[in-house]
Design an enzyme around this catalytic site. Structure first.
Site, PDB file in Angstrom:
ATOM      1  N   SER A  19       0.900  -1.419   0.350  1.00  0.00           N
ATOM      2  CA  SER A  19      -0.411  -0.216   0.458  1.00  0.00           C
ATOM      3  C   SER A  19       0.610   1.766   0.355  1.00  0.00           C
ATOM      4  CB  SER A  19      -1.106  -0.109   1.540  1.00  0.00           C
ATOM      5  OG  SER A  19       0.149  -0.231   2.242  1.00  0.00           O
ATOM      6  N   GLU A  21       1.501   5.557   0.526  1.00  0.00           N
ATOM      7  CA  GLU A  21       0.505   6.727   1.581  1.00  0.00           C
ATOM      8  C   GLU A  21       1.237   8.173   0.398  1.00  0.00           C
ATOM      9  OE1 GLU A  21       1.037   6.516   5.290  1.00  0.00           O
ATOM     10  OE2 GLU A  21       1.338   8.408   5.522  1.00  0.00           O
ATOM     11  N   THR A  52      -3.256  11.240   3.493  1.00  0.00           N
ATOM     12  CA  THR A  52      -3.257  11.870   5.708  1.00  0.00           C
ATOM     13  C   THR A  52      -4.192  12.836   5.580  1.00  0.00           C
ATOM     14  OG1 THR A  52      -1.127  13.020   4.649  1.00  0.00           O
ATOM     15  CG2 THR A  52      -0.668  11.055   5.189  1.00  0.00           C
ATOM     16  N   TYR A  53      -4.278  13.454   6.629  1.00  0.00           N
ATOM     17  CA  TYR A  53      -5.050  14.218   7.263  1.00  0.00           C
ATOM     18  C   TYR A  53      -3.624  15.240   8.209  1.00  0.00           C
ATOM     19  CZ  TYR A  53      -9.801  16.205   8.780  1.00  0.00           C
ATOM     20  OH  TYR A  53     -10.587  16.352   9.109  1.00  0.00           O
ATOM     21  N   HIS A  81      -6.903   9.363   6.125  1.00  0.00           N
ATOM     22  CA  HIS A  81      -6.897   9.268   7.272  1.00  0.00           C
ATOM     23  C   HIS A  81      -8.143  10.425   8.109  1.00  0.00           C
ATOM     24  CE1 HIS A  81      -1.750   8.212   6.413  1.00  0.00           C
ATOM     25  NE2 HIS A  81      -2.740   7.550   5.887  1.00  0.00           N
ATOM     26  N   GLY A 112      -3.985  11.442  16.659  1.00  0.00           N
ATOM     27  CA  GLY A 112      -3.029  12.980  15.623  1.00  0.00           C
ATOM     28  C   GLY A 112      -2.081  13.296  16.423  1.00  0.00           C
ATOM     29  N   ASP A 113      -1.164  14.384  16.047  1.00  0.00           N
ATOM     30  CA  ASP A 113      -1.318  15.241  16.426  1.00  0.00           C
ATOM     31  C   ASP A 113      -0.913  17.022  16.938  1.00  0.00           C
ATOM     32  OD1 ASP A 113       1.685  13.767  16.924  1.00  0.00           O
ATOM     33  OD2 ASP A 113       1.943  13.563  15.116  1.00  0.00           O
ATOM     34  N   ALA A 130     -10.706  10.435  21.774  1.00  0.00           N
ATOM     35  CA  ALA A 130      -9.379  11.105  22.933  1.00  0.00           C
ATOM     36  C   ALA A 130      -8.352  10.613  22.607  1.00  0.00           C
ATOM     37  CB  ALA A 130      -9.676  10.795  24.368  1.00  0.00           C
ATOM     38  N   HIS A 156       5.283   5.086  21.064  1.00  0.00           N
ATOM     39  CA  HIS A 156       4.670   6.129  20.938  1.00  0.00           C
ATOM     40  C   HIS A 156       5.779   7.449  21.451  1.00  0.00           C
ATOM     41  CE1 HIS A 156       2.587   9.809  20.828  1.00  0.00           C
ATOM     42  NE2 HIS A 156       2.160   9.642  20.094  1.00  0.00           N
ATOM     43  N   ASP A 165       1.511   1.531  25.856  1.00  0.00           N
ATOM     44  CA  ASP A 165       1.353   1.438  24.240  1.00  0.00           C
ATOM     45  C   ASP A 165       0.554  -0.096  23.938  1.00  0.00           C
ATOM     46  OD1 ASP A 165       2.300   3.867  22.754  1.00  0.00           O
ATOM     47  OD2 ASP A 165       3.370   2.529  21.621  1.00  0.00           O
ATOM     48  N   GLN A 219      16.624  15.919   6.307  1.00  0.00           N
ATOM     49  CA  GLN A 219      15.383  15.643   7.127  1.00  0.00           C
ATOM     50  C   GLN A 219      14.336  14.226   7.460  1.00  0.00           C
ATOM     51  OE1 GLN A 219      12.945  16.227   3.458  1.00  0.00           O
ATOM     52  NE2 GLN A 219      13.481  18.385   3.092  1.00  0.00           N
ATOM     53  N   PHE A 223      13.310  14.690  11.685  1.00  0.00           N
ATOM     54  CA  PHE A 223      11.736  14.407  11.973  1.00  0.00           C
ATOM     55  C   PHE A 223      12.387  12.831  13.076  1.00  0.00           C
ATOM     56  CE2 PHE A 223       7.675  11.749  10.953  1.00  0.00           C
ATOM     57  CZ  PHE A 223       7.105  12.450  11.234  1.00  0.00           C
ATOM     58  N   HIS A 273       4.054  -1.344   3.656  1.00  0.00           N
ATOM     59  CA  HIS A 273       3.286   0.294   3.225  1.00  0.00           C
ATOM     60  C   HIS A 273       4.220   1.432   2.970  1.00  0.00           C
ATOM     61  CE1 HIS A 273       0.312   3.517   4.159  1.00  0.00           C
ATOM     62  NE2 HIS A 273       0.713   3.964   4.556  1.00  0.00           N
TER      63      HIS A 273
END
Ligand code: FAD
Length: 305
Positions: A19, A21, A52-53, A81, A112-113, A130, A156, A165, A219, A223, A273
């Site tokens: 898949s 993204e 993505t969102y 997403h 989400g962040d 939540a 996480h 987690d 980068q 990240f 993915h």
């Protein structure tokens, strides 16, 4: 001896599913690049492609537009997403319903962040979902969707420990998640140990490795430090001195990603993915190496049927 390696079997491509993204483009130039990428990757017949969102729901319109275009102009199956950030439950439900009305049957459900970005303290909306587990439950209440969720082989960054987690991942699975997709990682042992521990914690959904081809090492290193993924010293060493040598950087990136994916295939992994970063070349080459070949593209929009 070597020809008996699993990854060298002539039928290996039949045993692997991929898949891809994408992220929604910000301007016309990025939109053109995304569509070049989609056009190049579509003949590989991925199981689905996800969009993505953005942080805080900031890309809502652009995510919807991209998903719609995939539905109407390609034979690909899109997954939207969704995040819980800065939105009340009824607002999230309304967006999900809009996607469902469009013909979307797959979602990637995330907490989400925060809008301020990765690393800022997360504050759930007072009337919102939540976490990822609550969002999965809500999605299942709206429709019988295929739902992917996140998993973190290196934990996480906000989680106090792995047990917390796994507890969250189990809740997401129990609430109806179809599969988990991992945060990217570069050490396959970490992934393998994580999957073993998840099974021991009673989590039986597929845990699909998320693969990030290193288009730009600097980068990726920045990240990674924010999202808790380790950049091993050997990886830094491989890209050392290539900042101003894009050609060699690309060749090394391709070798690194191929090495990682082929090793996972040898370990029995059959689903991948790819975080494409809206670029096709590296992903196309890696797919080719694991036997995934181009097929004729079906009539546009057939995935929506
Ligand atoms: P959850 O599954 O709800 O939680 C993950 C873990 O974080 C839990 O196990 C828990 O231990 C810990 N945790 C959660 N909330 C708290 C809390 N309040 N306090 C302490 N610990 C907590 N982000 C986007 O904005 N848009 C995207 O499209 C997007 N796509 C992604 C796709 C994948 C495959 C992955 C792996 C990540 C993606 N992300 C995306 C990033 C993700 O939103 C962040 O990692 C976010 O910080 C956690 O979301 P989650 O769904 O993993 O959280």
């Amino acid at each position: 001896m070597n020809q008996f390696r699993f990854s060298r079997r002539p039928d290996i491509g039949d045993k692997i599913r991929v898949s891809f993204e994408f992220f929604p483009p910000k301007n016309d130039e990025m939109e053109a690049r995304l569509w070049d990428t989609v056009t190049r990757l579509e003949p590989l017949r991925p199981k689905f492609v996800s969009v993505t969102y953005g942080a805080g729901g900031s890309t809502r319109e652009r995510t919807a537009r991209t998903v719609k275009r995939i539905l109407t102009e390609t034979a690909l199956t899109p997954a939207a997403h969704m995040t819980c950030v800065n939105a009340a439950r009824h607002e999230v439900d309304a967006v999900v319903q809009e996607f469902a009305d469009m013909g979307v049957k797959r979602f990637v459900a995330l907490r989400g962040d925060p809008a301020e970005g990765v690393g800022a303290a997360y504050q759930p909306h007072p009337d919102g979902y939540a976490n990822g587990a609550e969002l999965v439950g809500a999605l299942k209440g709206i429709g019988d969707f295929d739902i992917s969720v996140s998993a973190y082989p290196e934990k996480h960054p906000e989680s106090p420990d792995f047990a917390t987690d796994f507890d969250m991942l189990k809740r997401k699975a129990d609430n109806g998640a179809t599969r988990a997709i991992t945060q990217f990682f570069f050490d396959n042992d970490l992934y393998e140990r994580y999957v073993e521990k998840a099974r021991r914690a009673g989590i039986y959904i597929p845990i699909v490795p998320g693969i990030l081809p290193v288009h730009n090492f600097t980068q990726v290193a920045n990240f990674s430090s924010r999202c808790g993924a380790l950049v091993p010293a050997w990886l830094a060493e491989r890209f050392d001195g290539l900042q101003n040598d894009p050609q060699t950087h690309a060749l090394v990136a391709s070798a690194v990603a191929a090495e990682q994916v082929l090793d996972l295939v040898e370990r029995g992994v059959g689903d991948f993915h790819f975080y494409t970063m809206n670029r096709a070349d590296l992903v196309f080459a890696i797919c080719h190496m694991i036997g995934i070949r181009s097929h004729e593209v079906e009539a546009a929009g057939s995935a929506a049927a």
